[in-house]
Design a protein around this motif. Structure first.
Motif, mmCIF file in Angstrom:
data_model
loop_
_atom_site.group_PDB
_atom_site.id
_atom_site.type_symbol
_atom_site.label_atom_id
_atom_site.label_comp_id
_atom_site.label_asym_id
_atom_site.label_seq_id
_atom_site.Cartn_x
_atom_site.Cartn_y
_atom_site.Cartn_z
ATOM 1 N N PRO A 84 0.840 -1.207 0.000
ATOM 2 C CA PRO A 84 0.000 0.000 0.000
ATOM 3 C C PRO A 84 0.875 1.257 0.000
ATOM 4 C CG PRO A 84 -0.504 -1.419 1.890
ATOM 5 C CD PRO A 84 0.664 -2.015 1.194
ATOM 6 N N GLY A 85 0.464 2.236 -0.785
ATOM 7 C CA GLY A 85 1.198 3.490 -0.841
ATOM 8 C C GLY A 85 2.338 3.505 -1.841
ATOM 9 N N ASP A 86 2.727 2.339 -2.347
ATOM 10 C CA ASP A 86 3.798 2.294 -3.343
ATOM 11 C C ASP A 86 3.267 2.738 -4.706
ATOM 12 O OD1 ASP A 86 5.793 1.446 -1.671
ATOM 13 O OD2 ASP A 86 5.768 -0.640 -2.334
ATOM 14 N N ALA A 87 4.172 3.170 -5.548
ATOM 15 C CA ALA A 87 3.814 3.540 -6.915
ATOM 16 C C ALA A 87 3.253 2.318 -7.643
ATOM 17 C CB ALA A 87 5.050 4.058 -7.653
ATOM 18 N N ARG A 88 2.386 2.558 -8.605
ATOM 19 C CA ARG A 88 1.821 1.465 -9.399
ATOM 20 C C ARG A 88 2.957 0.654 -10.026
ATOM 21 N NH1 ARG A 88 -1.783 1.693 -14.805
ATOM 22 N NH2 ARG A 88 -2.725 -0.354 -14.597
ATOM 23 N N PHE A 89 2.842 -0.655 -9.937
ATOM 24 C CA PHE A 89 3.807 -1.616 -10.482
ATOM 25 C C PHE A 89 5.145 -1.621 -9.751
ATOM 26 C CE2 PHE A 89 1.470 -0.570 -14.654
ATOM 27 C CZ PHE A 89 0.468 -1.485 -14.386
ATOM 28 N N SER A 90 5.212 -1.054 -8.571
ATOM 29 C CA SER A 90 6.417 -1.113 -7.746
ATOM 30 C C SER A 90 6.282 -2.330 -6.832
ATOM 31 C CB SER A 90 6.550 0.168 -6.917
ATOM 32 O OG SER A 90 7.750 0.122 -6.169
ATOM 33 N N ILE A 91 7.005 -3.374 -7.146
ATOM 34 C CA ILE A 91 6.836 -4.659 -6.459
ATOM 35 C C ILE A 91 7.735 -4.734 -5.230
ATOM 36 C CG2 ILE A 91 7.000 -7.162 -6.741
ATOM 37 C CD1 ILE A 91 4.728 -5.645 -8.371
ATOM 38 N N SER A 92 7.122 -5.094 -4.102
ATOM 39 C CA SER A 92 7.844 -5.196 -2.829
ATOM 40 C C SER A 92 8.211 -6.628 -2.471
ATOM 41 C CB SER A 92 7.006 -4.622 -1.696
ATOM 42 O OG SER A 92 6.822 -3.251 -1.880
#
Length: 167
Positions: free
Chosen positions: A65-73
């Motif tokens: 949540p809160g990450d940029a779109r398509f930023s995979i954690s």
């Protein structure tokens, strides 16, 4: 440096699968495209699911949540159970991490690549990296720690999970 310009990853850290790297929307869109649809949602965050070419392996990409779109954690590779998923671009026969790790590896082969685990059980090897071991690399992602788990059954790797866990 990697896609986000971060320093070299520590030996025990894996940082991507089949061209998609941790916290790098650019690598996601260059491999998968801009129109990826979320197959499922989990609370919190979003997940994208893909199968390999013959539908025997499942790749799950987690966006916090809160990450940029398509930023995979976080990444997870496991045997495909019931259900279906879109086939990953390039239709790989097997998913492979940036360190070359695949399902089916032995414990010894995995340790030869990543080194000794920080914790071990009968079934799982755990790797946790904090600032004392990976400070510059973690700081480049603004993350406090990295975790990975590799689960075995009958001596073979059956689940790969790694990344920056959602707190």
């Amino acid at each position: 440096a990697y896609a986000n310009g971060s320093p070299r990853a520590p030996r025990a850290a894996d940082f991507g699968v089949d061209g998609v790297q941790l916290q790098s929307p650019r690598t996601f869109t260059s491999v998968i495209g801009n129109n990826a649809h979320t197959a499922n949602t989990r609370l919190p965050g979003v997940q994208y699911t893909f199968s390999n070419a013959d539908g025997t392996e499942l790749l799950v990409l987690y966006q916090s949540p809160g990450d940029a779109r398509f930023s995979i954690s976080e990444f997870d590779i496991q045997r495909m159970g019931k259900g279906s998923a879109s086939v990953f671009p390039g239709k790989p026969a097997h998913f492979s991490t940036t360190r070359g790790i695949q399902l089916g590896f032995s414990r010894r082969k995995l340790k030869a690549i990543l080194g000794e685990a920080t914790q071990e059980s009968d079934r799982t090897l755990y790797y946790k990296l904090g600032p004392s071991v990976a400070g510059a690399w973690l700081a480049s992602f603004n993350m406090p720690y990295y975790e990975a788990s590799y689960t075995f059954s009958d001596g073979r790797l059956v689940d790969i999970h790694f990344g920056f866990p959602t707190p």
